[in-house]
Enzyme design. Structure first.
Site, PDB file in Angstrom:
ATOM      1  N   CYS A  83      -7.423 -10.982  -3.485  1.00  0.00           N
ATOM      2  CA  CYS A  83      -8.238 -10.051  -2.689  1.00  0.00           C
ATOM      3  C   CYS A  83      -9.716 -10.142  -3.080  1.00  0.00           C
ATOM      4  CB  CYS A  83      -7.723  -8.629  -2.884  1.00  0.00           C
ATOM      5  SG  CYS A  83      -8.799  -7.402  -2.107  1.00  0.00           S
ATOM      6  N   LYS A 108       4.562  -3.265  -1.602  1.00  0.00           N
ATOM      7  CA  LYS A 108       3.860  -2.344  -2.518  1.00  0.00           C
ATOM      8  C   LYS A 108       4.839  -1.440  -3.256  1.00  0.00           C
ATOM      9  CE  LYS A 108      -0.112  -2.314   0.410  1.00  0.00           C
ATOM     10  NZ  LYS A 108      -0.375  -1.871   1.752  1.00  0.00           N
ATOM     11  N   VAL A 131      -6.071  -2.187  -2.557  1.00  0.00           N
ATOM     12  CA  VAL A 131      -6.669  -2.565  -3.835  1.00  0.00           C
ATOM     13  C   VAL A 131      -8.135  -2.933  -3.546  1.00  0.00           C
ATOM     14  CG1 VAL A 131      -4.552  -3.366  -4.894  1.00  0.00           C
ATOM     15  CG2 VAL A 131      -5.913  -4.998  -3.586  1.00  0.00           C
ATOM     16  N   GLU A 146     -12.498   1.899  -3.580  1.00  0.00           N
ATOM     17  CA  GLU A 146     -13.543   1.212  -2.809  1.00  0.00           C
ATOM     18  C   GLU A 146     -14.336   0.282  -3.741  1.00  0.00           C
ATOM     19  OE1 GLU A 146     -14.320   0.789   0.411  1.00  0.00           O
ATOM     20  OE2 GLU A 146     -12.546   1.920   0.928  1.00  0.00           O
ATOM     21  N   SER A 147     -14.266  -1.004  -3.431  1.00  0.00           N
ATOM     22  CA  SER A 147     -14.800  -2.016  -4.351  1.00  0.00           C
ATOM     23  C   SER A 147     -16.289  -1.855  -4.656  1.00  0.00           C
ATOM     24  CB  SER A 147     -14.512  -3.415  -3.798  1.00  0.00           C
ATOM     25  OG  SER A 147     -15.061  -3.570  -2.508  1.00  0.00           O
TER      26      SER A 147
HETATM   27  N1  LIG Z   1     -13.052  -1.256   1.773  1.00  0.00           N
HETATM   28  C1  LIG Z   1     -12.053  -1.607   0.792  1.00  0.00           C
HETATM   29  C2  LIG Z   1     -11.246  -2.772   1.307  1.00  0.00           C
HETATM   30  C3  LIG Z   1     -10.135  -3.194   0.353  1.00  0.00           C
HETATM   31  C4  LIG Z   1      -9.067  -3.998   1.074  1.00  0.00           C
HETATM   32  O1  LIG Z   1      -9.084  -4.163   2.305  1.00  0.00           O
HETATM   33  N2  LIG Z   1      -8.111  -4.521   0.307  1.00  0.00           N
HETATM   34  C5  LIG Z   1      -6.999  -5.195   0.930  1.00  0.00           C
HETATM   35  C6  LIG Z   1      -6.617  -6.472   0.207  1.00  0.00           C
HETATM   36  S1  LIG Z   1      -7.911  -7.669   0.198  1.00  0.00           S
HETATM   37  C7  LIG Z   1      -5.778  -4.288   0.868  1.00  0.00           C
HETATM   38  O2  LIG Z   1      -5.498  -3.683  -0.139  1.00  0.00           O
HETATM   39  N3  LIG Z   1      -5.052  -4.223   1.974  1.00  0.00           N
HETATM   40  C8  LIG Z   1      -3.875  -3.422   2.062  1.00  0.00           C
HETATM   41  C9  LIG Z   1      -2.730  -4.182   2.595  1.00  0.00           C
HETATM   42  O3  LIG Z   1      -2.809  -5.412   2.709  1.00  0.00           O
HETATM   43  O4  LIG Z   1      -1.730  -3.546   2.886  1.00  0.00           O
HETATM   44  C10 LIG Z   1     -12.752  -1.955  -0.534  1.00  0.00           C
HETATM   45  O5  LIG Z   1     -13.901  -2.417  -0.470  1.00  0.00           O
HETATM   46  O6  LIG Z   1     -12.179  -1.734  -1.610  1.00  0.00           O
END
Ligand SMILES: N[C@@H](CCC(=O)N[C@@H](CS)C(=O)NCC(=O)O)C(=O)O
Length: 233
Positions: free
Chosen positions: A21, A48, A61, A74-75
């Site tokens: 990710c 998950k 994540v 939030e990253s």
């Molecule tokens: N805006 C969030 C985006 C994080 C995000 O989209 N992470 C993805 C993986 S790259 C995730 O966990 N997706 C949930 C899923 O695939 O169910 C951040 O910046 O932390």
């Protein structure tokens, strides 16, 4: 483990992450640059764990648990938290003007490059793909201009990174997505031209990608190609 709890490391940071990710890689790199002791709990996004909603109700994540039990999500928030909590890392500068300039760079990158990487992959028609590829290129052009502006400032030290030699939040928050360009290259024949308007972008990433802070969390092309396949229309 009862239903109302979740795994975490005692007396240290716990990062809930997924190696593939690019958002989680922001937090991983921030912790690495700031040399913050931590443990990583790898989350299988395709399956998950049932307790994960207790960590992040959004089920995404990264999520960072502090030693005192606060959970940050939030990253961009987590990487900035690390920068503020560990100022010796110099991830962020002490001048508010320089911090604002860095945040603008990350904002331009995040709003004009990131959505267009995935937009290019999701676009179903040749016309839509071309539109998204142009938008992606325009984002990279803007980022290249921002780098040129920064290198003329005293804090930019003429490059090649945002703060000269120093790997800062400017790189931590962005380089994982340059790595992701492998996806549009493979599936859509996207290429950043070797022309003057992209020279600063190439110079910057060429240097950043040699750094151990980059290499430690970067992904090889085939892994990215497989990971982003789910977005491809
Ligand atoms: N805006 C969030 C985006 C994080 C995000 O989209 N992470 C993805 C993986 S790259 C995730 O966990 N997706 C949930 C899923 O695939 O169910 C951040 O910046 O932390």
């Amino acid at each position: 483990m009862s239903a109302a709890t979740y795994p975490f490391a005692e007396n240290t940071y716990t990062l809930y992450s997924y190696a593939g990710c690019p958002f989680a890689q922001r937090t991983l790199r921030a912790l690495e640059v700031a040399k913050v002791p931590h443990e990583v709990v790898e989350i299988d996004l395709a399956n998950k764990p049932s307790w994960y909603h207790l960590v992040n109700p959004q089920l995404k994540v990264p999520a960072l648990r502090t030693p005192s039990g606060d959970i940050l999500i939030e990253s961009l928030v987590t990487s900035e938290y690390v920068a503020e909590e560990f100022p010796d890392s110099q991830l962020l500068p002490s001048s508010s003007v320089e911090r604002a300039q860095l945040r603008l760079f990350v904002e331009i990158f995040s709003s004009q490059i990131i959505p267009n990487i995935y937009g290019t992959l999701r676009a179903a028609t040749a016309e839509e793909q071309e539109k998204k590829k142009q938008a992606l290129l325009q984002g990279i052009r803007e980022v290249s201009r921002e780098l040129e502006r920064q290198w003329e400032r005293s804090s930019g030290k003429g490059g090649p990174l945002w703060y000269g030699d120093r790997f800062s939040l400017a790189e931590v928050d962005t380089v994982s997505f340059v790595n992701q360009l492998v996806g549009p290259e493979h599936y859509r024949g996207f290429k950043v031209p070797d022309t003057d308007e992209f020279k600063a972008f190439h110079r910057w990433f060429n240097e950043a990608s040699k750094r151990p802070e980059y290499k430690k969390f970067s992904q090889d092309s085939q892994t990215i190609i497989n990971n982003v396949q789910k977005f491809v229309a």
